[in-house]
Write an enzyme that holds these catalytic residues in place. Structure first.
Site, mmCIF file in Angstrom:
data_model
loop_
_atom_site.group_PDB
_atom_site.id
_atom_site.type_symbol
_atom_site.label_atom_id
_atom_site.label_comp_id
_atom_site.label_asym_id
_atom_site.label_seq_id
_atom_site.Cartn_x
_atom_site.Cartn_y
_atom_site.Cartn_z
ATOM 1 N N ASP A 90 -1.477 -9.315 -5.286
ATOM 2 C CA ASP A 90 -2.564 -8.728 -5.101
ATOM 3 C C ASP A 90 -3.422 -8.858 -6.376
ATOM 4 O OD1 ASP A 90 -4.796 -7.520 -4.646
ATOM 5 O OD2 ASP A 90 -3.930 -5.463 -4.564
ATOM 6 N N GLU A 143 2.341 -2.492 -5.171
ATOM 7 C CA GLU A 143 2.408 -1.262 -4.562
ATOM 8 C C GLU A 143 3.753 -0.529 -4.005
ATOM 9 O OE1 GLU A 143 -1.287 0.624 -3.026
ATOM 10 O OE2 GLU A 143 -2.437 -0.970 -4.170
ATOM 11 N N ASP A 195 0.734 -1.258 -0.154
ATOM 12 C CA ASP A 195 0.009 0.088 0.214
ATOM 13 C C ASP A 195 0.841 1.309 0.031
ATOM 14 O OD1 ASP A 195 -2.366 1.540 0.010
ATOM 15 O OD2 ASP A 195 -2.723 1.317 2.121
#
Length: 471
Positions: free
Chosen positions: A338, A199, A169
């Site tokens: 992800d 990310e 994130d």
């Protein structure tokens, strides 16, 4: 004069408040200085400033000297630890080929690792040879196959790897320094062999390089599709905004050749597949190479069709890697990250049956089902107060088919043994989690090959495998 009046007024008011008496202002005319007095006052002020500046410079110089001395001591201690580690890990001549040399570990850590290895043993080769039909119970039948190999006088290969996948994130800038420094600390503490990250942003990459360069090879995309509006991506030659990364522990696994990046042509979110061929450093597992890949598929339900197309591209590449005659030592392919998948999308993408979801292969444990769980993780708050729970983070594994090209030492299989969720503890430094996603940690064991490349194991295991094939 106005400054003096203002200062005198404030002083009187504060003094009156302190003594609970009404303010009595006594205005005195300012002292008038002649030219000589002004010159003397100015010289005194300049002398005071010069003195403070010199003192500050001396203090800075002392701090620099102290930091240099501290760095020198740290380098000496590091070199000493390296030398001590080399001496401690020297094995007897008969055991030299069993494992590579590694730096010294704490007694508790070493004992725990030895106990874990002793309890796990070797994986059933029958389960490895037919991973599609093998259950997690077959994969965990270790001790019997190891005993059978010992009875024949053979020296079976052994090895284990820990793989982590985690969306960190990086697009959330809140406490990113604290969160991703904690991520680097987690990696240094748990020492996984392979790390898939999604990310990743520039601040994250700088933190990882600062803390992990000495122990991990950090691999990022090499042929980016930069955003013309992002000058940093154009000048640095790495993807703009965010990207995937693979970390390889230098002590246990090494890259073979250059990484490859495939950018999804229809993606509007700069999504890609990053892959690298890797070889364990252990002498007994050097021929059991892996093809490692990580990806971050298109997000949100709105982009379902593009996500299905991207998963189809991933599955096609996995099949190509498993059948590539130019890399016969690659026995196992593991791709994860992800993936933002919903279960029906896997079937819609046409993923072959011999490419398995690791979580499903290990019995679908509820403890690590929801990796994006807003009921347990409040890093992200959804508008409207909803708290969805999704299994977005997944790992897919595929094995080279039987009868295909194999290395001279036989066919191997890296078989998943366990899976657990990581990053579930809130950080005390900022009160948040490392990411809005939880990570997945998978332990892999190297299966035991037998003569002719057929799966080994006990008679009961072979009979069970044949019975499954008959069904």
């Amino acid at each position: 004069g106005m400054r003096w009046l203002l200062w005198h007024f404030v002083t009187c008011v504060l003094g009156a408040c302190a003594h609970k008496q009404p303010a009595r202002l006594a205005f005195h005319p300012p002292v008038k200085l002649d030219t000589a007095g002004r010159s003397a006052a100015l010289q005194g002020h300049r002398a005071s400033v010069t003195h403070r500046t010199a003192r500050r410079r001396r203090s800075t110089a002392n701090m620099d000297d102290q930091m240099e001395e501290y760095r020198k001591r740290q380098r000496e201690q590091y070199q000493k630890r390296q030398q001590d580690g080399t001496e401690q890990t020297e094995a007897p001549a008969g055991e030299a080929a069993k494992a590579p040399k590694a730096p010294r570990k704490d007694a508790d850590e070493t004992a725990g690792a030895a106990d874990e290895k002793g309890n796990s043993g070797q994986v059933s080769a029958a389960a490895a040879a037919d991973l599609v039909e093998a259950s997690v119970q077959d994969a965990g039948a270790a001790s019997s196959s190891a005993g059978a190999s010992a009875g024949t006088g053979a020296s079976p290969p052994s090895g284990s790897l820990k793989l982590v996948t985690w969306n960190v994130d990086g697009l959330d800038e809140g406490q990113i320094q604290l969160r991703h420094t904690a991520l680097a600390d987690w990696i240094k503490t748990h020492k996984p062999d392979i790390v898939y990250l999604q990310e990743v942003v520039y601040p994250t990459l700088r933190i990882l390089r600062k803390h992990l360069t000495s122990t991990y090879d950090i691999i990022i995309p090499t042929n980016p599709r930069p955003d013309p509006s992002d000058m940093e991506s154009l000048t640095r030659g790495i993807p703009c905004a965010y990207f995937c990364a693979v970390l390889l522990n230098k002590q246990s696994i090494q890259a073979c050749g250059a990484p490859d990046s495939k950018w999804y042509p229809q993606s509007c979110m700069m999504r890609h597949l990053l892959s690298i061929r890797a070889r364990p450093t252990a002498a007994s597992a050097k021929d059991a190479e892996l093809l490692l890949g990580t990806s971050h598929l298109e997000s949100t339900a709105e982009y379902k069709n593009e996500r299905v197309n991207q998963l189809s591209i991933v599955a096609t590449n996995m099949e190509g890697w498993l059948s590539d005659p130019d890399t016969p030592s690659v026995c196992t392919v593991i791709v994860g990250g992800d993936l933002n998948l919903r279960d029906p999308e896997v079937k819609a993408a046409g993923v072959p049956s011999h490419i398995r979801d690791v979580w499903e292969l290990l019995g679908k444990p509820d403890s690590c089902r929801y990796t994006w769980d807003m009921a347990a993780n409040d890093n992200l708050v959804m508008q409207g107060g909803g708290k969805p729970r999704c299994r977005f983070d997944r790992l897919f594994i595929g094995q080279r088919p039987q009868g295909s090209a194999s290395p001279p030492s036989g066919r191997y299989r890296w078989v998943p043994q366990s899976i657990e969720m990581v990053g579930t503890d809130r950080l005390s430094s900022c009160g948040r989690f490392i990411s809005d996603h939880f990570g997945l940690l998978v332990k892999l064991e190297l299966a035991v090959p037998t003569e002719g490349g057929e799966g080994g194991g006990s008679k009961g295991q072979k009979a069970k495998a044949k019975a499954k094939k008959g069904k």
